[in-house]
Design a protein around this motif. Structure first.
Motif, PDB file in Angstrom:
ATOM      1  N   ALA A 351       0.860  -1.182   0.000  1.00  0.00           N
ATOM      2  CA  ALA A 351       0.000   0.000   0.000  1.00  0.00           C
ATOM      3  C   ALA A 351       0.902   1.240   0.000  1.00  0.00           C
ATOM      4  N   VAL A 352       0.413   2.312  -0.575  1.00  0.00           N
ATOM      5  CA  VAL A 352       1.214   3.544  -0.572  1.00  0.00           C
ATOM      6  C   VAL A 352       1.422   4.035   0.867  1.00  0.00           C
ATOM      7  N   ARG A 385      -1.786  -3.965   1.507  1.00  0.00           N
ATOM      8  CA  ARG A 385      -1.304  -4.271   0.164  1.00  0.00           C
ATOM      9  C   ARG A 385      -1.736  -3.187  -0.816  1.00  0.00           C
ATOM     10  N   GLY A 386      -1.059  -3.177  -1.955  1.00  0.00           N
ATOM     11  CA  GLY A 386      -1.187  -2.037  -2.847  1.00  0.00           C
ATOM     12  C   GLY A 386      -2.142  -2.183  -4.021  1.00  0.00           C
ATOM     13  N   ASP A 387      -2.913  -3.274  -4.044  1.00  0.00           N
ATOM     14  CA  ASP A 387      -3.847  -3.449  -5.171  1.00  0.00           C
ATOM     15  C   ASP A 387      -4.697  -2.201  -5.387  1.00  0.00           C
ATOM     16  N   LYS A 388      -5.171  -1.659  -4.257  1.00  0.00           N
ATOM     17  CA  LYS A 388      -6.051  -0.492  -4.305  1.00  0.00           C
ATOM     18  C   LYS A 388      -5.338   0.731  -4.873  1.00  0.00           C
ATOM     19  N   ASP A 389      -4.012   0.719  -4.863  1.00  0.00           N
ATOM     20  CA  ASP A 389      -3.239   1.896  -5.262  1.00  0.00           C
ATOM     21  C   ASP A 389      -2.714   1.820  -6.685  1.00  0.00           C
ATOM     22  N   MET A 390      -3.120   0.800  -7.439  1.00  0.00           N
ATOM     23  CA  MET A 390      -2.523   0.638  -8.759  1.00  0.00           C
ATOM     24  C   MET A 390      -2.834   1.791  -9.703  1.00  0.00           C
ATOM     25  N   ALA A 394       0.031   3.688 -11.418  1.00  0.00           N
ATOM     26  CA  ALA A 394       0.077   3.725 -12.880  1.00  0.00           C
ATOM     27  C   ALA A 394       0.204   5.153 -13.390  1.00  0.00           C
ATOM     28  N   ARG A 395      -0.514   6.037 -12.712  1.00  0.00           N
ATOM     29  CA  ARG A 395      -0.450   7.442 -13.106  1.00  0.00           C
ATOM     30  C   ARG A 395       0.914   8.027 -12.748  1.00  0.00           C
TER      31      ARG A 395
END
Lengths: 404, 272
Positions: A351-352, A385-390, A394-395
């Motif tokens: 996660a960020v 975890r960073g799934d939510k931050d993709m 990506a940006r």
């Protein structure tokens, strides 16, 4: 006051307390008493333990990140809260509070959420324990986090878009408090962090303290000694309090909290309340907050929605004031560098929020190595975890389009 | 108690009680729609028959307020309203025979400095503070400052308050006790609370101080009903709505005058 213990009214020194309408006092008293009784009840404790083990996947692993350690020059151990059900440490808190709500005879829970992680966790716990659930979310966040809104609704929760104030996390807490004043007989406020009026900072800390007790035992068992330092990110401060609590009496273990430095403290665009804020009262407690000269609350900012909060748990304010824990700010840029590094060295997308802790550990590494040599060991809470931050990643890294 | 030897909150409510009626307490936020216009609006409430006025300090995070007061407060802040402007409003509306209280969330007072604010507020002619998110348990500094500067401290009791808490709250309250009639935020309601009469009765068991009832009143009939069991009837959102809903400033003031007159008539004819 002994380490980690607040006084009877929830004060750590001048921090904490209850700055809420009188109408809520009875409910806070009921919650405090209910929690104390539940803790003393073997049946409640074993039921919660069973839920955490069988449903949430706990205890989480303590993982030696070898390639990241090589890069840093010290041993870095990651407390893998990212592998928990719903992807973060938050499941510990929501399962505990939801079970407590049931025990108190409240059929409904309400929660605030910023990016939606606590909202999703709350909706999950409510579905699991058959409770009605309403989640307040700032209109701005509803727009930015459509996927989490869908998740919560899929899990059966009602999501209320909050159109007041700055239409972000702090306003969703205001709205949840307004709901709670009107519905307190039937409703438990499932607060998502170690902030808010007493007993929430203690209650939430106790529920997430497994992070630290597990990590401490795992480290002792595997390495035969305690770590030299532990590190966590700090927004409201629940994963950090959860990690720190077991280590507070271990005076040789340094405690480090890393706040959201955003675009830099000097720009004013940050969420580092301990490093860059001042003492004040918000959401029911005295702590460090972001405010202007008149005591009006200022918007916080971070690339990480989960750290974007203009206050912080009062126990952190106390740990800072007493010098037991140290707090530093990590900028968006540093956090995103750490995010990328962990992806590439360990195959873990953090996660960020948690990336701020990783960045902080990397910053500490030379200092720790100088003090303790190459065997220097730090435990970092990988809180989510960073799934939510993709989308953010990506940006940020320019990963969309046909080639990179 | 009151600053500057002006008429005190308690003496006003003792007189209205002796006259066989309740006092009318009108609320408006300072700075809405502008600082000067809020002064005019508060004077209008005074002229039209309020016995006490309650001036709100707009705050960014008003957790006890419903939509009407939130909207006005947000507009005031967006217009540049500062704490020092509040003191200017107090100075302009006090000294007209009507005690002026300030209703404020606690953080702006802490930021100003509790003692410094109390000193400047008393000097401006203010009578006391109503503190919706400050309970006596957290109020040591305010208790000391209010003593020092001769200010009333109005704390709240709620339907959920235990007898022990009510006793503890009224012990440090002065001026009047603010009975929050419903479990909820500010805002007009079609019917007044069924919990309020019981709460007032429970409060009276603990104190001889006047008891004011707030939250929900919007009409003369409701005011008369509340005046049947309370010493003061507090009206906020309905007053604010007069200004929020008006097409022009003069229309707003006319609506405010008319509502205040109706409410003043209501509190003068308590329903049994």
């Amino acid at each position: 006051m002994s380490a980690g213990q607040a006084d009877r009214l929830g004060h750590w020194g001048r921090f904490g307390g209850r700055f809420v309408p009188e109408a809520l006092i009875a409910a806070l008293d009921e919650l405090e008493t209910g929690w104390r009784k539940a803790c003393a009840d073997e049946e409640f404790r074993s039921e919660l333990d069973r839920m955490l083990r069988e449903y949430a996947g706990l205890p989480s692993m303590l993982y030696e990140a070898r390639r990241l350690s090589e890069h840093a020059g010290i041993r870095i151990l990651l407390k893998r809260e990212d592998l928990n059900h719903t992807g973060a440490h938050k499941i510990r808190n929501v399962l505990g509070q939801a079970l407590l709500a049931k025990r108190l005879g409240k059929p409904r829970v309400i929660a605030e959420t910023g990016a939606g992680q606590h909202g999703v966790a709350s909706a999950t716990a409510a579905a699991y324990l058959d409770l009605e659930c309403t989640v307040y979310m700032g209109a701005e966040d509803v727009r930015r986090q459509a996927l989490n809104v869908a998740r919560m609704r899929m899990l059966g929760a009602e999501v209320v878009s909050v159109e007041t104030g700055s239409r972000t996390l702090k306003d969703s807490i205001n709205e949840a408090l307004r709901d709670w004043v009107s519905s307190v007989d039937t409703t438990h406020y499932l607060l998502g962090t170690v902030a808010g009026p007493h007993p929430f900072p203690t209650l939430v800390r106790d529920l997430v303290a497994g992070i630290g007790t597990e990590a401490r035992a795992q480290c002792l068992e595997r390495y035969g000694r305690l770590p030299h330092a532990v590190a966590a990110c700090v927004g409201g401060g629940s994963n950090a309090m959860g990690l720190f609590h077991a280590f507070v009496p271990d005076e040789d273990v340094a405690l480090y909290g890393f706040e959201a430095g955003g675009e830099g403290i000097e720009t004013g665009r940050h969420g580092a309340t301990l490093v860059g804020g001042s003492v004040g009262v918000l959401h029911g407690a005295r702590s460090y907050i972001m405010q202007d000269d008149d005591g009006q609350i200022i918007e916080s900012y971070s690339i990480s929605a989960g750290l974007d909060y203009p206050s912080v748990g009062p126990e952190h304010a106390w740990l800072m004031e007493t010098g037991r824990a140290r707090y530093e700010a990590v900028t968006d840029v540093e956090a995103m560098e750490a995010f990328a590094l962990l992806c590439r060295t360990e195959g873990i997308i953090p996660a960020v929020e948690s990336s701020h802790a990783v960045a902080g550990a990397l910053r500490l590494a030379p200092r720790l190595r100088e003090l303790h040599g190459p065997a220097a060991t730090i435990i970092v809470c990988l809180s989510g975890r960073g799934d939510k931050d993709m989308e953010t990643a990506a940006r940020y890294f320019g990963l969309t389009g046909e080639s990179t | 108690m009151s600053g500057n030897g002006a008429v005190s909150v308690t003496s006003v409510l003792e007189k209205t009680r002796a006259d066989g009626r309740a006092g009318l307490v009108g609320y408006l936020p300072a700075g809405y729609p502008t600082v000067d216009a809020s002064i005019t609006a508060i004077r209008t409430m005074i002229d039209a028959g309020c016995d006490l006025v309650e001036v709100g300090l707009p705050y960014s995070d008003p957790v006890m307020d419903g939509p009407a007061i939130q909207r006005a407060a947000a507009a005031a802040l967006a217009g540049g309203m500062r704490t020092r402007d509040l003191l200017r409003v107090i100075e302009a509306v006090s000294g007209h025979g009507v005690p002026v209280l300030v209703m404020t969330y606690w953080n702006p007072i802490e930021k100003y400095g509790v003692d410094a604010f109390s000193r400047d507020f008393a000097a401006a002619g203010g009578a006391g503070l109503i503190t919706p998110d400050l309970i006596p348990d957290e109020a040591d500094e305010w208790l000391a400052a209010s003593e020092r500067h001769g200010l009333d401290r109005v704390f709240l009791v709620a339907p959920s308050s235990t007898p022990e808490r009510i006793a503890r709250t009224v012990e440090v309250t002065s001026g009047f006790v603010y009975a929050q009639s419903i479990m909820g935020v500010t805002g007009v309601r079609d019917s007044t609370s069924t919990a309020a009469p019981g709460l007032v009765a429970r409060t009276r068991e603990a104190t001889t101080l006047p008891v004011g009832v707030g939250l929900g009143v919007r009409s003369g009939a409701q005011a008369a009903e509340v005046a049947g069991y309370a010493d003061a009837v507090i009206v906020g959102s309905a007053m604010v709505s007069c200004l929020l809903d008006a097409a022009s400033e003069s229309e707003g003031l006319a609506a405010l005058r008319s509502l205040t007159t109706e409410l003043a008539d209501g509190v003068s004819h308590p329903t049994d």
